[in-house]
Design a protein around this motif. Structure first.
Motif, mmCIF file in Angstrom:
data_model
loop_
_atom_site.group_PDB
_atom_site.id
_atom_site.type_symbol
_atom_site.label_atom_id
_atom_site.label_comp_id
_atom_site.label_asym_id
_atom_site.label_seq_id
_atom_site.Cartn_x
_atom_site.Cartn_y
_atom_site.Cartn_z
ATOM 1 N N LEU A 82 60.970 5.905 -57.001
ATOM 2 C CA LEU A 82 59.985 6.482 -58.124
ATOM 3 C C LEU A 82 59.782 5.632 -59.217
ATOM 4 O O LEU A 82 60.622 4.630 -59.327
ATOM 5 C CB LEU A 82 60.674 7.933 -58.521
ATOM 6 C CG LEU A 82 60.332 9.247 -58.118
ATOM 7 C CD1 LEU A 82 60.724 8.935 -56.482
ATOM 8 C CD2 LEU A 82 60.873 10.365 -58.558
ATOM 9 N N PRO A 134 45.863 14.928 -54.807
ATOM 10 C CA PRO A 134 47.290 14.736 -54.571
ATOM 11 C C PRO A 134 48.174 16.050 -54.725
ATOM 12 O O PRO A 134 47.952 16.792 -55.545
ATOM 13 C CB PRO A 134 47.728 13.634 -56.043
ATOM 14 C CG PRO A 134 46.631 13.085 -56.389
ATOM 15 C CD PRO A 134 45.381 14.167 -56.075
ATOM 16 N N ARG A 150 56.640 5.696 -50.841
ATOM 17 C CA ARG A 150 57.772 5.832 -49.649
ATOM 18 C C ARG A 150 58.859 4.594 -49.809
ATOM 19 O O ARG A 150 58.543 3.837 -50.474
ATOM 20 C CB ARG A 150 56.838 5.618 -48.647
ATOM 21 C CG ARG A 150 55.613 6.468 -48.245
ATOM 22 C CD ARG A 150 54.640 6.069 -47.684
ATOM 23 N NE ARG A 150 54.691 5.290 -46.544
ATOM 24 C CZ ARG A 150 53.751 4.718 -45.838
ATOM 25 N NH1 ARG A 150 52.540 4.889 -46.144
ATOM 26 N NH2 ARG A 150 54.159 3.888 -44.902
ATOM 27 N N SER A 210 47.648 8.923 -53.903
ATOM 28 C CA SER A 210 48.626 8.383 -54.618
ATOM 29 C C SER A 210 48.149 9.055 -56.181
ATOM 30 O O SER A 210 47.124 9.737 -56.196
ATOM 31 C CB SER A 210 48.504 6.871 -55.028
ATOM 32 O OG SER A 210 47.226 6.747 -55.273
ATOM 33 N N THR A 211 49.147 8.944 -56.818
ATOM 34 C CA THR A 211 48.948 9.670 -58.430
ATOM 35 C C THR A 211 49.731 8.601 -59.484
ATOM 36 O O THR A 211 50.375 7.936 -59.273
ATOM 37 C CB THR A 211 49.934 10.890 -58.559
ATOM 38 O OG1 THR A 211 51.206 10.565 -58.397
ATOM 39 C CG2 THR A 211 49.601 12.256 -57.683
ATOM 40 N N ARG A 263 57.248 8.993 -43.854
ATOM 41 C CA ARG A 263 55.748 8.966 -43.307
ATOM 42 C C ARG A 263 55.682 8.071 -42.096
ATOM 43 O O ARG A 263 54.896 8.421 -41.075
ATOM 44 C CB ARG A 263 54.816 8.614 -44.333
ATOM 45 C CG ARG A 263 53.302 8.646 -43.996
ATOM 46 C CD ARG A 263 52.279 8.578 -44.797
ATOM 47 N NE ARG A 263 51.095 8.502 -44.093
ATOM 48 C CZ ARG A 263 49.949 8.003 -44.305
ATOM 49 N NH1 ARG A 263 49.860 7.396 -45.591
ATOM 50 N NH2 ARG A 263 48.698 7.949 -43.725
ATOM 51 N N TYR A 305 54.787 7.335 -56.995
ATOM 52 C CA TYR A 305 55.825 7.608 -56.129
ATOM 53 C C TYR A 305 55.448 6.801 -54.798
ATOM 54 O O TYR A 305 54.511 6.934 -54.343
ATOM 55 C CB TYR A 305 55.614 9.348 -55.724
ATOM 56 C CG TYR A 305 55.726 10.115 -56.886
ATOM 57 C CD1 TYR A 305 57.103 10.580 -57.256
ATOM 58 C CD2 TYR A 305 54.550 10.238 -57.605
ATOM 59 C CE1 TYR A 305 57.088 11.434 -58.373
ATOM 60 C CE2 TYR A 305 54.662 11.145 -58.802
ATOM 61 C CZ TYR A 305 56.035 11.450 -59.371
ATOM 62 O OH TYR A 305 55.990 12.433 -60.483
ATOM 63 N N LEU A 322 55.174 1.453 -50.124
ATOM 64 C CA LEU A 322 53.687 1.825 -50.142
ATOM 65 C C LEU A 322 53.466 3.136 -50.856
ATOM 66 O O LEU A 322 54.344 4.082 -50.639
ATOM 67 C CB LEU A 322 53.278 1.985 -48.862
ATOM 68 C CG LEU A 322 53.007 0.676 -48.158
ATOM 69 C CD1 LEU A 322 52.543 0.901 -46.436
ATOM 70 C CD2 LEU A 322 52.009 -0.070 -48.740
ATOM 71 N N PRO A 323 52.531 3.327 -51.598
ATOM 72 C CA PRO A 323 52.311 4.614 -52.395
ATOM 73 C C PRO A 323 52.222 5.739 -51.343
ATOM 74 O O PRO A 323 51.401 5.522 -50.484
ATOM 75 C CB PRO A 323 51.052 4.450 -53.400
ATOM 76 C CG PRO A 323 50.451 3.237 -52.759
ATOM 77 C CD PRO A 323 51.556 2.433 -52.006
ATOM 78 N N THR A 324 52.467 7.193 -51.793
ATOM 79 C CA THR A 324 52.157 8.232 -50.991
ATOM 80 C C THR A 324 50.667 8.294 -51.357
ATOM 81 O O THR A 324 49.975 7.792 -52.291
ATOM 82 C CB THR A 324 52.746 9.478 -51.682
ATOM 83 O OG1 THR A 324 52.328 9.549 -53.079
ATOM 84 C CG2 THR A 324 54.228 9.484 -51.826
ATOM 85 N N GLU A 325 49.954 8.852 -50.436
ATOM 86 C CA GLU A 325 48.694 8.836 -50.354
ATOM 87 C C GLU A 325 48.051 10.561 -50.153
ATOM 88 O O GLU A 325 48.770 11.052 -49.237
ATOM 89 C CB GLU A 325 47.798 8.007 -49.299
ATOM 90 C CG GLU A 325 48.054 6.552 -49.310
ATOM 91 C CD GLU A 325 47.517 5.986 -47.942
ATOM 92 O OE1 GLU A 325 46.495 6.206 -47.694
ATOM 93 O OE2 GLU A 325 48.426 5.089 -47.681
ATOM 94 N N MET A 361 62.982 7.702 -51.618
ATOM 95 C CA MET A 361 61.674 7.224 -52.110
ATOM 96 C C MET A 361 62.102 6.425 -53.389
ATOM 97 O O MET A 361 63.116 6.487 -53.870
ATOM 98 C CB MET A 361 60.723 8.401 -52.439
ATOM 99 C CG MET A 361 60.243 9.491 -51.147
ATOM 100 S SD MET A 361 59.254 10.787 -51.595
ATOM 101 C CE MET A 361 57.871 9.946 -52.335
ATOM 102 N N HIS A 366 55.047 14.799 -50.205
ATOM 103 C CA HIS A 366 53.970 15.571 -49.347
ATOM 104 C C HIS A 366 53.650 14.919 -47.884
ATOM 105 O O HIS A 366 53.406 15.359 -46.995
ATOM 106 C CB HIS A 366 52.834 15.737 -49.817
ATOM 107 C CG HIS A 366 52.232 14.788 -50.582
ATOM 108 N ND1 HIS A 366 51.420 13.925 -49.869
ATOM 109 C CD2 HIS A 366 52.243 13.978 -52.005
ATOM 110 C CE1 HIS A 366 50.943 12.681 -50.596
ATOM 111 N NE2 HIS A 366 51.263 13.164 -51.801
ATOM 112 N N ASP A 367 53.960 13.498 -48.128
ATOM 113 C CA ASP A 367 53.515 12.697 -46.846
ATOM 114 C C ASP A 367 54.677 12.606 -45.570
ATOM 115 O O ASP A 367 54.493 11.688 -44.704
ATOM 116 C CB ASP A 367 52.777 11.464 -47.029
ATOM 117 C CG ASP A 367 53.562 10.479 -47.819
ATOM 118 O OD1 ASP A 367 54.869 10.493 -47.805
ATOM 119 O OD2 ASP A 367 53.008 9.414 -47.982
#
Lengths: 400, 400
Positions: free
Chosen positions: B311, A301, B362, B371-372, A363, B360, B366-369, B309, A307-308
């Motif tokens: 959070l 990550p 979007r 993901s964290t 994204r 996090y 959907l999670p950013t990829e 986004m 980032h996306d």
């Protein structure tokens, strides 16, 4: 090469350029205080009157560059001069060795001084280009001074602002790719307008190219690392050390291609091609299209949680670099990337209703809402630069 | 109130709490150097060994708080102590008046000193809670010192780091909502464990509540402004002056409700309700669900381009505040918000496969990829705090 297809693309590019320039001249220029406002919403309304110093320099440069490429027009020259005068009057921290601010108010009162010296880089570019168009020597002198200041600050000169490094240097030091990369671009402008100093510019440009390949280009990782140790060692145990910014790398590609052309260095073209391929392979979003903002060298990550997202400027840089790579190598794969990216930009970034491009897409390719056409970091720079350069390159290719 | 529904929700919350605590104990604790790693990916693998000082304090606090609420367990106390010891050994800038760092390396070498003093706030909370559980007086003394340092730094004391303000003070000064708001929360912990100093804490808490309403709450705009002039004037001509952080406001709501309960101030409950309604109305995404990260007081584009986004932490804060509002007012609308948000979190943030929540998402949920589960800003804090507090509140409501 399908000439008709390229002609159609060029027609669209020329029409976008007209809309873009109109958008900024109409909405951005500050006729009261001078300079340019760049925080503009979708329709061009100002949503913040704070002024970015980067953007004063970049706007000052783009309007002079328009004159350089298409011939001088009064309104372009006036817009450029307005930004130059505003910077001269308000954006220089005279008490700190002529370091420049990062942001100022509408009227020019200083808001923020940063340690980084990119304001100085864009100020140098703008003054140099303006000198190239007008021959007014004072602008060349200003450009030379800021050009040297940037170099000195990045080669051991103590920073007169006293801000000090962001990271405790006893624990961790390093190099940032942006420093030689942006300087290479500024140097290209200086070289073009200031032949008296040709030897100095040749030497500095060579040093930038050397720094980029010696330290930042990492073939074993198939990427360019934004942040490395002073000796170029990759530091893969923390996120910043693994940051890859594909748009930044692709922007660097055309700076390198221009350098290769100037110096007749064919071997460098192949190395730039490699950087382009790494960046587009790692950064192009296979699911939604468009270029991801950040990726991680090891696929972990990235630090920035956005980032996306898809930002406008990396796409401008793909368009310039892919067309230049096609021009300089003749390989169809680059022309394919040019059209693929152009289609993405038409579908997602361009705004037929109000002109200019959305700056920031999610994204999935939809703009953030409320959307923006400008910000502290987005003004009349990447988009019009791309439109001008691809217009010119398409012209070269079509006239072959 | 549908008791069965709340019992089911509580069951899910208790099971998430167990998974969350297991996730951090198993993956985050640094058994070699002490302290906690919080940059963990979806599966719990460490993707950066740099350590956030905020997170050392927050983790030190949460494990002591678990002991406070559920009774002492050795592994919790050990985790808390490990973070406290790591901070004591490595995270205090002794040469700069015991200001604390923002990040350090795995081994504790200093990386970054910031001007803001939230590291000190979380250090105070952690030491205070640990004292409350163990009675070890040295931890109370540490908490008191950091608690006073935070107050002094925000009330005219020159910053021993010499970093100076981010914005040129001759041009623009101001107040940030986070300063009284976080201090109100730290004060609540100090009050609970340190009755000797009750008068001081009562006075400081009252001052925080006064600052929040006097300066940041703007009924004419139906919002809480993050950044205002020193006298509380709204400055609507630049983006930072219009920033609304709905999750932050909603977090502040339960800090105010706790204060209202302690002081028997019923009028304050109504004012907190108003803040909750403004924030959830402005921030809840009508199209995709979930709470937007930033909104603009006038509906213009926010400064941070990732503003839309979702959070994890603002959703934790909705869950705490809505259930507390329901408990304290009996109004069904708050219980509805609790369930609506819980459903959103189950569907989007929770990860049944690996435990803990995605940090996090979007805008579309959907999670950013890639993901964290953790980062410099996400560790074992908002999520477990919410799970503990809603477990306790659901218990209170069910036993009525």
């Amino acid at each position: 090469m399908d000439k008709q297809k390229l002609e159609n693309a060029r027609g669209w590019i020329q029409s976008e350029l007209k809309d873009c320039i109109d958008f900024w001249l109409k909405n951005g220029m500050d006729l009261v205080n001078g300079g340019v406002y760049t925080c503009l919403d979708r329709k061009g309304e100002i949503y913040s009157t704070d002024k970015s110093v980067w953007m004063q320099g970049r706007c000052g440069w783009i309007f002079a560059y328009l004159c350089h490429v298409y011939g001088t027009r009064e309104e372009w020259l006036r817009a450029s001069k307005s930004c130059l005068d505003f910077m001269e009057a308000h954006c220089i921290n005279r008490a700190a060795g002529n370091r420049m601010y990062f942001t100022v108010t509408a009227e020019g009162a200083p808001l923020r001084q940063r340690r980084y010296c990119f304001s100085e880089a864009f100020y140098a570019m703008a003054n140099a280009e303006y000198y190239g168009v007008t021959g007014e020597r004072e602008h060349l002198e200003r450009a030379r001074r800021a050009y040297d200041l940037y170099w000195d600050l990045n080669h051991g000169m103590p920073d007169p602002t006293g801000l000090g490094p962001k990271t405790e240097p006893a624990t961790r030091t390093g190099r940032a790719f942006g420093i030689p990369m942006i300087y290479l671009n500024v140097t290209a402008v200086m070289q073009r307008v200031d032949p008296e100093n040709a030897a100095l510019y040749a030497e500095r440009a060579a040093a930038c190219v050397d720094e980029i390949f010696r330290y930042h280009v990492h073939p074993e990782l198939k990427c360019v690392l934004e942040n490395v140790a002073v000796d170029g060692t990759a530091r893969l145990y923390y996120t910043e050390g693994r940051t890859v910014n594909p748009g930044h790398d692709i922007e660097g590609v055309w700076f390198l291609l221009e350098y290769a052309r100037r110096t007749g260095n064919a071997e460098l073209v192949a190395r730039a091609e490699e950087i382009f391929r790494w960046a587009i392979t790692a950064g192009w979003d296979k699911e939604y299209g468009g270029l991801l903002y950040f990726v991680d060298a090891l696929g972990k990550p990235p630090e920035a949680y956005e980032h996306d997202m898809k930002l406008w400027w990396p796409h401008d840089e793909i368009l310039i670099s892919s067309l230049m790579l096609y021009r300089d190598t003749g390989k169809e794969e680059y022309l394919d990337w040019f059209y693929t990216t152009l289609d993405y930009c038409k579908a997602h970034f361009a705004d037929r209703e109000y002109g200019e491009w959305y700056g920031y897409l999610r994204r999935d390719g939809l703009p953030t809402e409320p959307s923006t056409k400008g910000s502290t970091f987005k003004g009349p720079f990447h988009l019009p630069r791309m439109l001008i350069m691809t217009d010119v390159m398409a012209g070269e290719l079509l006239s072959k």
